[in-house]
Design a protein around this motif. Sequence first.
Motif, short mmCIF file in Angstrom:
data_model
loop_
_atom_site.label_atom_id
_atom_site.label_comp_id
_atom_site.label_asym_id
_atom_site.label_seq_id
_atom_site.Cartn_x
_atom_site.Cartn_y
_atom_site.Cartn_z
N LEU A 180 0.77 -1.17 0.01
CA LEU A 180 0.12 0.07 -0.30
C LEU A 180 0.95 1.16 0.12
CD1 LEU A 180 -2.96 0.66 0.11
CD2 LEU A 180 -2.82 0.83 2.61
N ALA A 181 1.84 1.22 0.90
CA ALA A 181 2.72 2.41 0.77
C ALA A 181 3.63 2.87 -0.63
CB ALA A 181 3.94 2.31 2.08
N LEU A 182 4.07 1.61 -0.82
CA LEU A 182 4.83 1.86 -2.17
C LEU A 182 3.92 2.21 -3.44
CD1 LEU A 182 7.42 1.45 -3.81
CD2 LEU A 182 7.05 -0.91 -3.81
N ALA A 183 2.64 1.73 -3.44
CA ALA A 183 1.68 1.91 -4.51
C ALA A 183 1.20 3.51 -4.32
CB ALA A 183 0.20 1.02 -4.35
N ARG A 184 1.17 4.03 -3.12
CA ARG A 184 0.80 5.50 -3.02
C ARG A 184 1.91 6.27 -3.26
NH1 ARG A 184 -2.38 4.49 2.76
NH2 ARG A 184 -4.51 4.25 1.79
N GLU A 185 3.15 5.74 -3.16
CA GLU A 185 4.33 6.47 -3.34
C GLU A 185 4.46 6.70 -4.90
OE1 GLU A 185 9.01 5.77 -3.25
OE2 GLU A 185 7.95 5.16 -1.35
N GLN A 186 4.29 5.72 -5.67
CA GLN A 186 4.31 5.62 -7.13
C GLN A 186 3.00 6.19 -7.73
OE1 GLN A 186 5.17 1.23 -7.47
NE2 GLN A 186 7.22 1.51 -7.37
N GLY A 187 2.10 6.63 -7.10
CA GLY A 187 0.84 6.85 -7.90
C GLY A 187 0.20 5.65 -8.40
N ALA A 188 0.42 4.49 -8.16
CA ALA A 188 -0.07 3.38 -9.03
C ALA A 188 -1.54 2.79 -8.12
CB ALA A 188 0.88 2.28 -8.64
N ARG A 189 -2.39 3.42 -8.84
CA ARG A 189 -3.94 3.24 -8.11
C ARG A 189 -4.34 1.93 -8.33
NH1 ARG A 189 -7.12 8.38 -10.63
NH2 ARG A 189 -5.71 8.04 -12.48
N LEU A 190 -4.20 1.11 -9.08
CA LEU A 190 -4.48 -0.16 -9.36
C LEU A 190 -3.93 -1.10 -8.23
CD1 LEU A 190 -6.04 -2.34 -11.15
CD2 LEU A 190 -4.15 -2.58 -12.37
N TRP A 191 -2.59 -0.99 -8.05
CA TRP A 191 -1.96 -1.56 -6.88
C TRP A 191 -2.40 -1.19 -5.76
CZ3 TRP A 191 -1.26 -4.75 -10.40
CH2 TRP A 191 -0.04 -4.79 -11.33
N GLU A 192 -2.71 0.03 -5.47
CA GLU A 192 -3.26 0.73 -4.18
C GLU A 192 -4.55 0.00 -4.01
OE1 GLU A 192 -4.24 4.90 -2.20
OE2 GLU A 192 -3.44 4.95 -4.01
N LEU A 193 -5.29 -0.13 -4.84
CA LEU A 193 -6.81 -0.87 -4.76
C LEU A 193 -6.69 -2.05 -4.24
CD1 LEU A 193 -9.72 -0.48 -4.88
CD2 LEU A 193 -9.75 -0.69 -7.08
N ARG A 194 -5.84 -2.97 -4.88
CA ARG A 194 -5.70 -4.35 -4.74
C ARG A 194 -5.09 -4.41 -3.35
NH1 ARG A 194 -3.72 -7.27 -10.33
NH2 ARG A 194 -5.32 -6.62 -11.74
N ALA A 195 -3.97 -3.76 -2.99
CA ALA A 195 -3.44 -4.00 -1.58
C ALA A 195 -4.28 -3.60 -0.47
CB ALA A 195 -2.16 -2.83 -1.59
N ALA A 196 -5.39 -2.35 -0.57
CA ALA A 196 -6.33 -1.91 0.21
C ALA A 196 -7.23 -2.98 0.42
CB ALA A 196 -6.86 -0.69 -0.30
N THR A 197 -7.49 -3.53 -0.42
CA THR A 197 -8.60 -4.83 -0.47
C THR A 197 -8.07 -6.03 0.22
OG1 THR A 197 -9.72 -4.11 -2.77
CG2 THR A 197 -10.16 -6.38 -1.81
N SER A 198 -6.71 -6.47 -0.21
CA SER A 198 -6.17 -7.40 0.55
C SER A 198 -6.05 -7.21 2.12
CB SER A 198 -4.93 -7.93 0.03
OG SER A 198 -5.10 -8.30 -1.44
N LEU A 199 -5.61 -5.88 2.49
CA LEU A 199 -5.43 -5.54 3.66
C LEU A 199 -6.89 -5.62 4.65
CD1 LEU A 199 -3.42 -4.61 5.96
CD2 LEU A 199 -3.90 -2.31 5.12
N ALA A 200 -7.91 -5.05 3.86
CA ALA A 200 -9.23 -4.93 4.70
C ALA A 200 -9.59 -6.54 4.79
CB ALA A 200 -10.15 -4.15 3.68
N ARG A 201 -9.67 -7.33 3.92
CA ARG A 201 -10.08 -8.72 4.19
C ARG A 201 -9.18 -9.65 5.10
NH1 ARG A 201 -9.53 -10.11 -1.11
NH2 ARG A 201 -7.45 -11.05 -1.03
#
Length: 201
Positions: A180-201
């Motif tokens: 999540l941190a790396l995706a946000r740093e890179q502005g990679a919204r697709l990876w950010e969404l996937r990471a947030a979904t995995s973390l929430a689950r």
Amino acid sequence: GLVPLGFLDAAQRLAEQSVEEARRLAHPTSLCFAHSIVCRVYYLLRRMDALAQHSAMVVRLADEHGLGLWRALGSIYAGWSRAESGAAREGVAMIRDGIARYRAAGAALSLPLFLASLASLEGATGNQREALELLGQAQAAGAAGDEHWISAEIHRLTGEAMLAGNGNAAGAEREFQASLALAREQGARLWELRAATSLAR
């Protein structure tokens, strides 16, 4: 680069335009390159119908013109398509064969993506130990080639494999947070969404 950033429609449009331009050139290597880019875009977008069509073109062109490197890549793309259509073990074998031939040719670009895709399939078929080994190789390949655009997704997949393999929730959470941190740093919204979904689950 557009897919991880979240510009999905633009990525698809540009990829298809590259194929049209290559067709006008009627140059086999250029066509293989264009279809290859489209395969990667559609794999990331999970558009398996289009992936099957374009991967078949890479294989056909490579076979017709004796293009060994592109035949290796075609095997990987066709393996993605086969695995996602339900033939997981056949797809895994094709991807492994393609990666081996790709490496034998001295190529390394996009290896993190190819290794991560193989790891994802191994994990989906219950082979978490192999998945983690492949994800480690993917991270190492990314570091060696300074290719970090998929690193956030590799962290996420590592967390998923940890969770499925031995229930290591603490380790998995660390990987999801890193993703999540790396995706946000890179502005990679697709990876950010996937990471947030995995973390929430």
